[in-house]
Design a protein around this motif. Structure first.
Motif, mmCIF file in Angstrom:
data_model
loop_
_atom_site.group_PDB
_atom_site.id
_atom_site.type_symbol
_atom_site.label_atom_id
_atom_site.label_comp_id
_atom_site.label_asym_id
_atom_site.label_seq_id
_atom_site.Cartn_x
_atom_site.Cartn_y
_atom_site.Cartn_z
ATOM 1 N N ILE A 25 33.640 53.837 37.122
ATOM 2 C CA ILE A 25 34.147 52.597 37.715
ATOM 3 C C ILE A 25 35.408 52.198 36.951
ATOM 4 C CG2 ILE A 25 33.651 50.163 38.150
ATOM 5 C CD1 ILE A 25 30.634 51.002 38.032
ATOM 6 N N PRO A 26 36.554 52.098 37.622
ATOM 7 C CA PRO A 26 37.780 51.768 36.885
ATOM 8 C C PRO A 26 37.784 50.344 36.327
ATOM 9 C CG PRO A 26 38.276 52.754 39.015
ATOM 10 C CD PRO A 26 36.830 52.423 39.030
ATOM 11 N N LEU A 27 37.359 49.374 37.156
ATOM 12 C CA LEU A 27 37.495 47.973 36.756
ATOM 13 C C LEU A 27 36.136 47.282 36.844
ATOM 14 C CD1 LEU A 27 39.685 45.937 35.912
ATOM 15 C CD2 LEU A 27 39.956 45.356 38.322
ATOM 16 N N ALA A 28 35.658 46.800 35.697
ATOM 17 C CA ALA A 28 34.417 46.022 35.699
ATOM 18 C C ALA A 28 34.781 44.583 36.028
ATOM 19 C CB ALA A 28 33.752 46.093 34.331
ATOM 20 N N HIS A 29 34.102 44.021 37.032
ATOM 21 C CA HIS A 29 34.465 42.673 37.446
ATOM 22 C C HIS A 29 33.222 41.938 37.924
ATOM 23 C CE1 HIS A 29 36.783 39.376 38.974
ATOM 24 N NE2 HIS A 29 36.402 39.591 40.211
ATOM 25 N N GLY A 30 33.175 40.651 37.632
ATOM 26 C CA GLY A 30 32.109 39.822 38.153
ATOM 27 C C GLY A 30 32.657 39.003 39.304
ATOM 28 N N GLY A 31 31.956 38.983 40.411
ATOM 29 C CA GLY A 31 32.463 38.309 41.606
ATOM 30 C C GLY A 31 32.085 36.852 41.643
ATOM 31 N N GLN A 32 32.711 36.054 40.809
ATOM 32 C CA GLN A 32 32.567 34.605 40.908
ATOM 33 C C GLN A 32 33.972 34.045 41.028
ATOM 34 O OE1 GLN A 32 30.490 34.165 37.159
ATOM 35 N NE2 GLN A 32 28.538 33.823 38.196
ATOM 36 N N PRO A 33 34.134 32.949 41.773
ATOM 37 C CA PRO A 33 35.493 32.457 42.017
ATOM 38 C C PRO A 33 36.355 32.354 40.760
ATOM 39 C CG PRO A 33 33.958 31.237 43.347
ATOM 40 C CD PRO A 33 33.126 32.162 42.493
ATOM 41 N N TRP A 34 35.773 31.849 39.654
ATOM 42 C CA TRP A 34 36.614 31.672 38.460
ATOM 43 C C TRP A 34 37.040 33.009 37.870
ATOM 44 C CZ3 TRP A 34 35.456 33.460 33.579
ATOM 45 C CH2 TRP A 34 34.123 33.788 33.306
ATOM 46 N N GLN A 35 36.222 34.044 38.054
ATOM 47 C CA GLN A 35 36.609 35.350 37.526
ATOM 48 C C GLN A 35 37.718 35.970 38.382
ATOM 49 O OE1 GLN A 35 33.576 37.967 35.872
ATOM 50 N NE2 GLN A 35 32.022 36.518 36.533
ATOM 51 N N ASP A 36 37.603 35.793 39.715
ATOM 52 C CA ASP A 36 38.690 36.245 40.590
ATOM 53 C C ASP A 36 39.983 35.544 40.196
ATOM 54 O OD1 ASP A 36 36.678 37.594 41.921
ATOM 55 O OD2 ASP A 36 36.486 36.091 43.508
ATOM 56 N N ALA A 37 39.858 34.233 39.922
ATOM 57 C CA ALA A 37 41.047 33.452 39.569
ATOM 58 C C ALA A 37 41.624 33.886 38.223
ATOM 59 C CB ALA A 37 40.702 31.959 39.540
ATOM 60 N N THR A 38 40.759 34.338 37.300
ATOM 61 C CA THR A 38 41.242 34.801 35.998
ATOM 62 C C THR A 38 42.151 36.012 36.171
ATOM 63 O OG1 THR A 38 39.240 33.983 34.959
ATOM 64 C CG2 THR A 38 40.499 35.599 33.728
ATOM 65 N N ILE A 39 41.764 36.922 37.057
ATOM 66 C CA ILE A 39 42.631 38.071 37.346
ATOM 67 C C ILE A 39 43.931 37.596 37.993
ATOM 68 C CG2 ILE A 39 42.839 40.222 38.626
ATOM 69 C CD1 ILE A 39 40.018 40.689 38.477
ATOM 70 N N PHE A 40 43.776 36.625 38.897
ATOM 71 C CA PHE A 40 44.939 36.122 39.637
ATOM 72 C C PHE A 40 45.979 35.543 38.682
ATOM 73 C CE2 PHE A 40 46.884 32.974 42.676
ATOM 74 C CZ PHE A 40 47.393 33.913 43.542
ATOM 75 N N ASP A 41 45.528 34.818 37.673
ATOM 76 C CA ASP A 41 46.413 34.294 36.614
ATOM 77 C C ASP A 41 47.313 35.392 36.064
ATOM 78 O OD1 ASP A 41 45.817 31.662 36.397
ATOM 79 O OD2 ASP A 41 44.730 31.801 34.501
#
Lengths: 307, 421
Positions: free
Chosen positions: B185-201
């Motif tokens: 898996i290239p990118l470990a990510h948790g699907g919660q709005p704030w985590q999506d937003a952290t990447i967006f930052d």
């Protein structure tokens, strides 16, 4: 024994009237505190919420009414429309499936099966769990990398897929599954009680007339259960509208905002997004939705009583 | 004058004296009540350092922990306590929340302590923006987290043949492709709005510093709907293809665990993720590496934990001042942040106790602060108020989860922000 005449009689009479007064007033006295409590803490706060929805409140309440602005903002939120659509899907399926499954279970258990005393609590037991527990358990169970899908894949059926929980379009149905699992046993108990109240003589008469079992249920038993249907509907409808913890534990409103419900919307806008007025407006809309269901029911019930 | 009236007068005087007695000398209450949501391992360990420091000065610490990451639950409790006019001494607070409290007029004035200890000189201006309200100190900053970090498992990168750390977005994509080709898996990510937003930052920063400031801090409608924003959402969509299918609802620490265990290569997360790596016995530089999100070197997005101080009675102010002063004590700042994974809120603290990632974090912070490239993080409530932040969350998370395509997301973002303002 003619010595005791007037005096002894006078005292019991006065005591008697006091006791009578107390007897008449006691229920009112006992009810008064809870009545006052309900008046303030339910109806008072409904009015307070309505008032807040007319103010520009954000973080803390502001007490200056400016009109129905918050309602306009509410209906401009894409989230609110998602929440309403989800309530439509979740509410209708939850109520329908619970009633259908509950009735079916009740009829089957009513066939004088052995071990009814054990079966009944087994079906009823999920109701004893809180929604948080139900939500968390189903979250693990339905998670493709953790529960059902992984287990069945490990058993050898490797092409098996069940990813509803992480699918935008299907996630709301996992909420239905968990909700139905929790409440259908309770609906069964209601129907079972109703079935036990059906007069056996009528059924016997129908059987003598040669009616099949299916017909007996369809034409006689189910129509007799009409009040139970109504109560089940009312209980389930309000549970559907207020269900909050189930969604929070199961999906957290996600993926994205795919399982947002009016209840989760109300909480987040009032308390975490600092849009108290919009949150209050959504609460009032929810109240109106419940009233739209309950008021006609109460009306029909009361009319029947007075007839 | 009968004996009766004399007696009555005597009683009245006695009662009056009893009534006046407590106000004559204000009894100093040696207690501070602190509301916080630092209940997990590293956080609790860090907080106990502060507790011991305060208790060493003869003040009782009344702990009021309210679990629930991000403090949403704590905010509900505080709202109720403020409405009941029963505020605690201090509360952990984030960014605009502190300003909201200050705007309600419920925060204390800490200028006395701040002037005496020279807070103005040692705390970065970008942080002061949140600790001060109308020129008055209302909160004591504890730490600075920076959010544009990438955490990577070194063994996985070696296996996939990624030798150099990516320096821009294209190189990052190339590295992710290599990991994908290696079957991990290239990118470990948790699907919660704030985590999506952290990447967006981080992605917004990688598009441009000015663009980040214009869109997230100034909330300029033109920037929110610009071609640059389209680039940002395209990059989000690209990263989405490197995440495993099972990400929705996953907690951030479980995503970190995927990198720690070697199931995944990268995680884009703030420096609190380091705590998870250290707790698992991993060594920075040897087992895992930390680097700034490709294309954001020299820039730092931050969020800072602060303790907002509430207006309390005269009897409690002394203890409150001791608490505030203890929080800004350099020894505490160092000890706490070593445990918490963040960096000190004052720029004059020695970095000798920190590990490689911590040292780099402190250096980056000082540089960014000097160069003016230290920005508040949108995802963590330091760029825009809560209502706007959540409106941005909505669009970002719906886009990341495939409910909006890129064109729709770019069209909807300015509208959502305008509606929440």
């Amino acid at each position: 024994m003619t010595v005791t005449t007037t005096a002894p009689i006078a005292t019991p009479e006065r005591a008697g009237s006091r006791a009578e007064w107390l007897q008449a007033a006691l229920p009112k006295l006992v009810l008064a505190p809870s009545f006052a409590g309900i008046l303030i803490f339910v109806y008072g706060f409904i009015l307070f919420t309505f008032y807040l929805s007319l103010t520009p409140s954000r973080f803390m309440p502001v007490y200056e009414a400016t009109g129905f602005d918050a309602y306009g903002r509410l209906f401009n939120q894409p989230n609110w429309w998602v929440a309403l659509t989800n309530l439509g899907i979740f509410g209708s399926l939850y109520i329908l499936i619970c009633i259908a499954l509950g009735l079916l279970l009740a009829i089957l258990i009513d066939q004088k099966v052995r071990g009814e005393g054990i079966l009944r609590p087994i079906y009823l037991y999920p109701m004893a769990l809180s929604f948080i527990v139900t939500g968390t358990a189903w979250k693990w169970f339905l998670n493709p990398g953790l529960g059902l899908e992984k287990t069945i894949n490990a058993w050898g059926w490797t092409s098996f897929k069940f990813g509803w929980l992480v699918d935008n379009d299907m996630a709301i149905y996992t909420v239905v599954i968990a909700g139905v699992w929790q409440a259908s046993g309770f609906v069964m108990a209601m129907f079972l009680a109703g079935l036990r109240g059906v007069d056996g003589e009528i059924l016997k008469a129908a059987q003598i007339d040669g009616a099949s079992t299916v017909n007996v249920y369809r034409r006689i038993v189910i129509p007799i259960l009409r009040p139970v249907f109504l109560s089940a509907f009312i209980v389930l409808a309000h549970m559907a509208i207020k269900s909050y913890d189930l969604v929070i534990a199961l999906t957290g409103g996600g993926p994205g905002n795919a399982t947002e419900l009016p209840s989760t919307f109300m909480y987040s806008y009032t308390f975490t997004r600092k849009q108290m007025a919009v949150g209050s407006a959504s609460a009032i809309i929810m109240l109106m939705t419940i009233s739209a269901v309950i008021v006609p029911y109460l009306y029909s019930e009361l009319r029947e009583k007075s007839r | 004058m009968t004996i009766r009236t004399k007696l009555l007068a005597g009683v009245m005087i006695a009662a009056g004296a009893a009534w006046l007695a407590p106000t004559a000398a204000v009894a100093q209450s040696k207690e501070v009540e602190v509301v916080h949501w630092w209940t997990s391992g590293g956080e609790a360990a860090g907080l106990s350092v502060l507790r011991k420091a305060v208790e060493a000065k003869g003040i009782t610490w009344k702990d009021a922990p309210i679990s629930g990451g991000g403090g949403a639950q704590a905010m509900t409790v505080l709202q109720a306590r403020l409405a009941a006019k029963n505020p605690p001494t201090a509360t952990q607070g984030l960014g605009f929340d502190i300003q909201d409290f200050a705007a309600e007029g419920v925060l204390a004035n800490l200028n006395g302590v701040a002037d005496k200890e020279g807070w103005d000189k040692v705390i970065p201006a970008a942080l002061q923006r949140f600790s001060k309200y109308k020129g008055q100190w209302v909160a004591a900053p504890v730490n600075v987290h920076s959010t544009n970090w990438v955490w990577a498992n070194k063994a996985v990168l070696e296996k996939a043949g990624v030798t150099a750390m990516p320096a821009n977005f294209d190189e990052f994509v190339a590295a992710l492709d290599k990991v994908k080709a290696a079957g991990l898996i290239p990118l470990a990510h948790g699907g919660q709005p704030w985590q999506d937003a952290t990447i967006f930052d981080s992605i917004l920063l990688s598009v441009g510093n000015d663009f980040y400031k214009k869109s997230m801090i100034d909330l300029d409608p033109a920037a929110l709907g610009s071609a640059d924003m389209k680039t940002a959402f395209e990059r989000m969509a690209k990263l989405r293809t490197y995440v495993d299918a099972n990400f929705p609802g996953r907690e951030w620490n479980l995503a970190s665990a995927m990198v720690i265990k070697g199931d995944a290569a990268f995680q884009i997360m703030g420096d609190w993720a380091k705590g998870e790596f250290l707790a698992a016995g991993k060594v920075p530089g040897k087992d895992f590496v930390c680097f700034r999100f490709p294309g954001t070197q020299g820039t730092v997005t931050f969020n800072a934990d602060q303790f907002a101080m509430f207006k309390v009675g005269a009897d409690k102010q002394e203890a409150q001042a001791v608490l505030a002063s203890s929080i800004l004590d350099p020894a505490f700042q160092s000890a706490f942040n070593v445990k918490k994974g963040s960096v000190p809120a004052r720029t004059d603290v020695s970095d000798k106790d920190f590990d490689d990632c911590g040292k780099k974090g402190m250096k980056d912070l000082a540089e960014a602060s000097a160069k003016g490239t230290l920005f508040g993080s949108m995802a963590h409530g330091h760029a825009s108020p809560a209502a706007v932040k959540n409106a941005i969350y909505d669009v970002v998370t719906r886009h990341f989860n495939g409910q909006l395509d890129t064109a729709k997301a770019v069209a909807e973002l300015p509208k959502a922000v305008a509606a929440a303002k």
